[in-house]
Enzyme design. Structure first.
Site, PDB file in Angstrom:
ATOM      1  N   ARG A 127       0.897  -1.152  -0.075  1.00  0.00           N
ATOM      2  CA  ARG A 127       0.043   0.003  -0.123  1.00  0.00           C
ATOM      3  C   ARG A 127       0.795   1.360  -0.023  1.00  0.00           C
ATOM      4  NH1 ARG A 127      -3.532   2.721   4.611  1.00  0.00           N
ATOM      5  NH2 ARG A 127      -4.872   3.727   3.296  1.00  0.00           N
TER       6      ARG A 127
ATOM      7  N   HIS B 179       0.578   4.600  -2.383  1.00  0.00           N
ATOM      8  CA  HIS B 179       0.515   5.872  -1.952  1.00  0.00           C
ATOM      9  C   HIS B 179       1.631   6.757  -2.234  1.00  0.00           C
ATOM     10  CE1 HIS B 179      -3.003   4.974   1.048  1.00  0.00           C
ATOM     11  NE2 HIS B 179      -3.395   4.252   0.170  1.00  0.00           N
TER      12      HIS B 179
ATOM     13  N   ASN C 289      -3.199   8.781   5.215  1.00  0.00           N
ATOM     14  CA  ASN C 289      -2.079   7.791   5.596  1.00  0.00           C
ATOM     15  C   ASN C 289      -1.764   7.639   6.927  1.00  0.00           C
ATOM     16  OD1 ASN C 289      -0.988   7.444   2.923  1.00  0.00           O
ATOM     17  ND2 ASN C 289       0.082   9.535   2.973  1.00  0.00           N
TER      18      ASN C 289
ATOM     19  N   HIS D 195      -6.255  -5.843  -2.287  1.00  0.00           N
ATOM     20  CA  HIS D 195      -7.299  -5.726  -1.377  1.00  0.00           C
ATOM     21  C   HIS D 195      -7.581  -7.243  -1.028  1.00  0.00           C
ATOM     22  CE1 HIS D 195      -8.554  -1.418  -1.941  1.00  0.00           C
ATOM     23  NE2 HIS D 195      -7.432  -1.702  -1.436  1.00  0.00           N
TER      24      HIS D 195
HETATM   25  C1  HEM Z   1      -8.650   1.505  -6.150  1.00  0.00           C
HETATM   26  C2  HEM Z   1      -8.850   2.299  -5.600  1.00  0.00           C
HETATM   27  C3  HEM Z   1      -8.446   2.048  -3.934  1.00  0.00           C
HETATM   28  C4  HEM Z   1      -8.996   2.635  -2.745  1.00  0.00           C
HETATM   29  C5  HEM Z   1     -10.218   3.675  -2.832  1.00  0.00           C
HETATM   30  C6  HEM Z   1      -8.332   2.185  -1.690  1.00  0.00           C
HETATM   31  C7  HEM Z   1      -8.558   2.316  -0.496  1.00  0.00           C
HETATM   32  C8  HEM Z   1      -8.137   1.539   0.663  1.00  0.00           C
HETATM   33  C9  HEM Z   1      -8.575   1.864   1.882  1.00  0.00           C
HETATM   34  C10 HEM Z   1      -9.632   2.668   2.448  1.00  0.00           C
HETATM   35  C11 HEM Z   1      -7.730   0.813   2.751  1.00  0.00           C
HETATM   36  C12 HEM Z   1      -7.879   0.747   4.374  1.00  0.00           C
HETATM   37  C13 HEM Z   1      -7.086   1.272   5.008  1.00  0.00           C
HETATM   38  C14 HEM Z   1      -7.423   1.398   6.689  1.00  0.00           C
HETATM   39  O1  HEM Z   1      -8.491   1.698   6.871  1.00  0.00           O
HETATM   40  O2  HEM Z   1      -6.585   0.878   7.488  1.00  0.00           O
HETATM   41  C15 HEM Z   1      -7.119   0.085   1.868  1.00  0.00           C
HETATM   42  C16 HEM Z   1      -6.092  -0.750   2.309  1.00  0.00           C
HETATM   43  C17 HEM Z   1      -5.265  -1.401   1.541  1.00  0.00           C
HETATM   44  N1  HEM Z   1      -4.989  -1.014   0.163  1.00  0.00           N
HETATM   45 FE1  HEM Z   1      -6.143   0.005  -1.071  1.00  0.00          FE
HETATM   46  N2  HEM Z   1      -7.204   1.357  -2.198  1.00  0.00           N
HETATM   47  C18 HEM Z   1      -7.186   1.271  -3.409  1.00  0.00           C
HETATM   48  C19 HEM Z   1      -6.335   0.559  -4.371  1.00  0.00           C
HETATM   49  C20 HEM Z   1      -5.197   0.010  -3.854  1.00  0.00           C
HETATM   50  C21 HEM Z   1      -4.051  -0.221  -4.612  1.00  0.00           C
HETATM   51  C22 HEM Z   1      -3.994   0.384  -6.249  1.00  0.00           C
HETATM   52  C23 HEM Z   1      -3.060  -0.694  -3.852  1.00  0.00           C
HETATM   53  C24 HEM Z   1      -1.815  -1.336  -4.298  1.00  0.00           C
HETATM   54  C25 HEM Z   1      -1.405  -2.142  -5.247  1.00  0.00           C
HETATM   55  C26 HEM Z   1      -3.697  -1.070  -2.646  1.00  0.00           C
HETATM   56  C27 HEM Z   1      -3.241  -1.818  -1.526  1.00  0.00           C
HETATM   57  C28 HEM Z   1      -4.008  -2.091  -0.245  1.00  0.00           C
HETATM   58  C29 HEM Z   1      -3.395  -2.830   0.872  1.00  0.00           C
HETATM   59  C30 HEM Z   1      -2.162  -4.008   0.768  1.00  0.00           C
HETATM   60  C31 HEM Z   1      -4.112  -2.559   1.995  1.00  0.00           C
HETATM   61  C32 HEM Z   1      -4.078  -3.029   3.527  1.00  0.00           C
HETATM   62  C33 HEM Z   1      -3.246  -2.085   4.103  1.00  0.00           C
HETATM   63  C34 HEM Z   1      -2.503  -2.821   5.263  1.00  0.00           C
HETATM   64  O3  HEM Z   1      -2.973  -3.726   5.879  1.00  0.00           O
HETATM   65  O4  HEM Z   1      -1.859  -2.093   6.129  1.00  0.00           O
HETATM   66  N3  HEM Z   1      -4.970  -0.517  -2.597  1.00  0.00           N
HETATM   67  N4  HEM Z   1      -7.128   0.666   0.505  1.00  0.00           N
END
Ligand code: HEM
Ligand code: NAG
Length: 325
Positions: free
Chosen positions: A66, A70, A99, A198
């Site tokens: 992530r 970002h 973040n 995700h």
């Molecule tokens: C398409 C639009 C996207 C949206 C709206 C989005 C939004 C989010 C949100 C809101 C979270 C949860 C954060 C939290 O509350 O802790 C999250 C987690 C995550 N996202 Fe996305 N995301 C998107 C695309 C992506 C992309 C492109 C990647 C990487 C290639 C990604 C990788 C991740 C990962 C790995 C997590 C888990 C993070 C953790 O466990 O610390 N996301 N995302």
């Protein structure tokens, strides 16, 4: 002596020429193994550190994947997301609500950088360390393997207000998400492939509770919604966390696409992949063909890693810009 020196100069000549022509125009696979100012162990060292942290907690792997996203979406892949607040810059990207406090894995990058500074000081950029770490986490959590070009430089500018404008939010629809990816030179296919991330990691309840209260969003499986309500009670003292993927929470696999098809994605933005023919077709391809997902995920990660300019420096520490004398 003459022969040896001549030989050495000749051996480095292509390097000098390449450096002059290429260093500011494009990234290269194996960048640190090439040319005079080098660090052949760079990628091996990062991989060992990522392995160590993922063995303690796979969440570190989700965190760095992530983090790469970002970083790249705000001023390019230049490690701007790593800068701590300072008197000169009290409000960097790191402090944006997007973040803070959810982004994690900074200690992985710190440890890799500290090790690299001992082995080859001043050579490996923090931006490349993030890119390597995300690649290695994809391998350890998903068996997904791809080469990532390197040679990025670290930026000196980091502004919290830019984060919200560049990164998609979980409540946004496909039109908006597509537009934000297009602004970075990424396609709708990249949106679908990269959203597969995700299938690992977690989310805070606050990122999706608008879909649970006062009523369960009709775009969500109602049973899943009731279950999420038990994990994320209203008026809780603390912002809880749940896995992104309840089926295989620690595997970077194609289960995400099945979850979305079953209306069991956490975010409205996940659900919105069902709202166009193009994204629905690709979602179904990835849902049924794990190898296709793995290949496209790697390709899209490389593409995302290409975002950005060529201005910058090699930081001494990833949390601060170099001091100007
Ligand atoms: C398409 C639009 C996207 C949206 C709206 C989005 C939004 C989010 C949100 C809101 C979270 C949860 C954060 C939290 O509350 O802790 C999250 C987690 C995550 N996202 Fe996305 N995301 C998107 C695309 C992506 C992309 C492109 C990647 C990487 C290639 C990604 C990788 C991740 C990962 C790995 C997590 C888990 C993070 C953790 O466990 O610390 N996301 N995302
Ligand atoms: C998507 O969201 C934007 C901004 O909220 C809105 O203007 C647009 O009409 C929405 N598009 C669709 C297809 O729902």
């Amino acid at each position: 002596m003459g022969a040896r020196n001549t030989y050495q100069i000749l051996a480095f000549l292509p390097c000098i020429l390449l450096f002059g022509v290429m260093s500011t125009t494009s990234l290269e696979v194996g960048y640190y193994t090439k040319c005079a100012k080098t660090c052949p162990q760079a990628e091996i060292i990062v991989k060992a550190v990522v392995h160590k942290y993922i063995a303690m907690d796979p969440g570190f792997g989700a965190g760095v994947i992530r983090m790469f996203f970002h970083d790249c979406f705000v001023r390019g892949c230049d490690a701007s997301v790593l800068l701590d607040p300072s008197p000169q810059n009290p409000n960097p990207e790191k402090l944006s609500v997007v973040n803070n406090p959810s982004l994690r894995g900074f200690e992985v990058i710190d440890e890799a950088k500290e090790t690299l500074e001992r082995v080859c000081p001043g050579v490996v950029s923090c931006a490349d360390i993030i890119a390597f770490a995300a690649r290695d986490a994809s391998y350890f959590l998903g068996g997904i393997s791809y080469e990532i070009p390197s040679g990025r430089l670290d930026g000196r500018v980091s502004i919290a207000d830019e984060v919200l404008k560049s990164l998609p939010a979980p409540f946004q629809n496909l039109t908006v998400v597509n537009a934000l990816f297009a602004a970075q030179g990424l396609s709708t296919d990249d949106v679908v492939a990269l959203s597969g991330a995700h299938s690992i990691g977690r989310s805070h309840c606050s990122s999706f509770t608008t879909r649970l209260y006062p009523t369960i969003d009709p775009t969500m499986d109602q049973g899943f919604g009731s279950f999420l309500r038990t994990k994320c009670p209203q008026n809780a003292n603390e912002d809880g966390v749940v896995p992104q993927d309840f089926v295989t929470p620690e595997q970077l696999d194609n289960q995400y696409y099945q979850n979305v098809a079953d209306l069991k994605g956490l975010f409205f933005s996940d659900w919105s992949l069902l709202t166009s023919g193009e994204t629905l077709n690709l979602l179904n391809d990835f849902r049924t063909k794990p190898e296709l997902f793995a290949a496209k995920f790697g390709e899209s990660m490389v593409k995302m890693g290409d975002i950005g300019g060529t201005q910058g420096e090699i930081r001494k520490t990833c949390r601060a810009v170099n001091y100007n004398y």
